[in-house]
Scaffold this active site. Structure first.
Site, short mmCIF file in Angstrom:
data_model
loop_
_atom_site.label_atom_id
_atom_site.label_comp_id
_atom_site.label_asym_id
_atom_site.label_seq_id
_atom_site.Cartn_x
_atom_site.Cartn_y
_atom_site.Cartn_z
N ARG A 105 6.32 -77.60 -39.64
CA ARG A 105 7.26 -78.56 -39.05
C ARG A 105 6.83 -80.00 -39.42
NH1 ARG A 105 10.89 -77.86 -34.91
NH2 ARG A 105 10.53 -75.66 -34.77
N MET B 151 19.74 -79.63 -35.62
CA MET B 151 19.20 -78.56 -34.77
C MET B 151 17.71 -78.36 -34.97
SD MET B 151 21.81 -77.79 -33.07
CE MET B 151 21.46 -76.24 -32.26
N LEU C 133 11.99 -82.77 -33.16
CA LEU C 133 11.19 -83.67 -33.99
C LEU C 133 9.72 -83.62 -33.54
CD1 LEU C 133 13.51 -86.82 -34.07
CD2 LEU C 133 13.65 -84.72 -35.43
N HIS D 285 24.50 -85.35 -27.01
CA HIS D 285 24.36 -84.04 -26.38
C HIS D 285 25.64 -83.73 -25.60
CE1 HIS D 285 22.24 -80.68 -24.62
NE2 HIS D 285 22.76 -81.02 -23.45
N ASP E 248 16.09 -83.29 -25.05
CA ASP E 248 17.23 -83.99 -24.42
C ASP E 248 16.82 -84.76 -23.17
OD1 ASP E 248 18.93 -82.84 -26.38
OD2 ASP E 248 19.06 -81.01 -25.22
N LYS F 208 35.71 -84.43 -28.61
CA LYS F 208 36.58 -85.61 -28.82
C LYS F 208 35.95 -86.86 -28.21
CE LYS F 208 41.37 -84.28 -29.23
NZ LYS F 208 42.65 -84.19 -28.55
N GLU G 171 32.72 -87.25 -27.65
CA GLU G 171 31.51 -87.57 -28.44
C GLU G 171 31.88 -88.53 -29.56
OE1 GLU G 171 29.08 -84.28 -29.75
OE2 GLU G 171 29.76 -83.03 -28.10
C1 GRF Z 1 27.85 -81.70 -30.95
O1 GRF Z 1 28.43 -81.03 -29.87
C2 GRF Z 1 26.63 -82.46 -30.49
O2 GRF Z 1 26.74 -82.94 -29.19
C3 GRF Z 1 25.55 -81.42 -30.57
O3 GRF Z 1 25.86 -80.67 -31.71
C4 GRF Z 1 27.26 -80.75 -31.96
C5 GRF Z 1 27.41 -81.24 -33.37
O4 GRF Z 1 28.72 -81.25 -33.81
N1 GRF Z 1 24.27 -82.05 -30.60
P1 GRF Z 1 29.10 -81.90 -35.20
O5 GRF Z 1 28.18 -81.25 -36.25
O6 GRF Z 1 28.88 -83.37 -35.12
O7 GRF Z 1 30.53 -81.52 -35.42
#
Ligand code: GRF
Length: 221
Positions: free
Chosen positions: A68, A93, A96, A112, A148, A175, A177
């Site tokens: 890592r 995903m 870090l 998140h 998180d 949406k 986000e």
């Molecule tokens: C989103 O729901 C974000 O909150 C989470 O992973 C998802 C990523 O979506 N961390 P995208 O790849 O930006 O479409």
């Protein structure tokens, strides 16, 4: 106007948040420039999105690295070589390492799909539905050593409907986000963010204009 904030965007999947950042930059509502997009997943659709907009993309398959730490060192080097000022995790995903956090102190943010500190981790819309919460939403936060857990910059709240499925709830949250992530980055670009321990203050932000939200709505109380 100040120089555009130099971003490094890290992705693993669809990249719809990356797309929203690109769109806001292109229409002039976000004063930033994406210096590099990095994906740990060669099949991430976000790579296609970035290339469509002529952005530089690098793919680092984490399986190709011994540890890592080695993976993170390569990513850190790339971000530094690109003079990145803010690291934007957009569906990245990977957890870090401490070396990454040290290289970019208070300069890594994440989005998140839940109202932190409720429901950290993965499959969070499912967790929210199973718990029976009446509101969910999304959170942009600084990244610290936990999962998180870092100081919260901005949140968006959405009602959960009785007939929501994981998919319908996730779609409505996504949406939102796409609205709050560019806003959080612009706060940063404007130098409006003050961090005081766990608390993030946004200089000159208006107070929210609504007193409270209720779900279900109150009937005359
Ligand atoms: C989103 O729901 C974000 O909150 C989470 O992973 C998802 C990523 O979506 N961390 P995208 O790849 O930006 O479409």
């Amino acid at each position: 106007m100040a120089d555009p904030l130099k971003l490094g965007v890290l992705i693993s999947g669809s990249g719809s948040n990356l797309q929203s950042i690109i769109d806001h930059i292109e229409k002039g509502s976000l004063n930033a420039i994406i210096k590099i997009v990095i994906s740990n997943n060669p099949d991430a659709y976000g790579i296609t999105r970035a290339k469509k907009h002529g952005l530089p993309v690098l793919i680092f398959k984490h399986e190709d690295f011994k540890s890592r730490e080695d993976f993170d060192l390569e990513v850190i080097k790339t971000l530094q070589n690109n003079h990145v000022q803010l690291v934007v995790l957009a569906g990245f995903m990977r957890i870090l390492t401490a070396a990454f956090l040290r290289a970019f102190p208070q300069r890594i943010i994440n989005i998140h799909p839940a109202l932190l500190p409720a429901f950290p981790g993965t499959h969070v819309q499912k967790q929210a539905l199973e718990y029976g919460v009446k509101f969910s939403g999304c959170t942009v936060h600084f990244v610290d050593g936990g999962v998180d857990t870092g100081p919260i910059i901005i949140q968006s709240v959405l009602p959960v409907h009785d007939d929501d499925t994981e998919e319908t709830l996730a779609a409505r949250i996504l949406k939102e986000e796409h609205r709050i992530y560019p806003q959080a980055i612009q706060f940063y670009a404007d130098g409006k963010i003050e961090i005081d321990g766990r608390k993030v203050k946004i200089k000159s932000a208006n107070k929210t204009s609504f007193p409270a939200l209720h779900n279900p709505p109150l009937a005359g109380y």
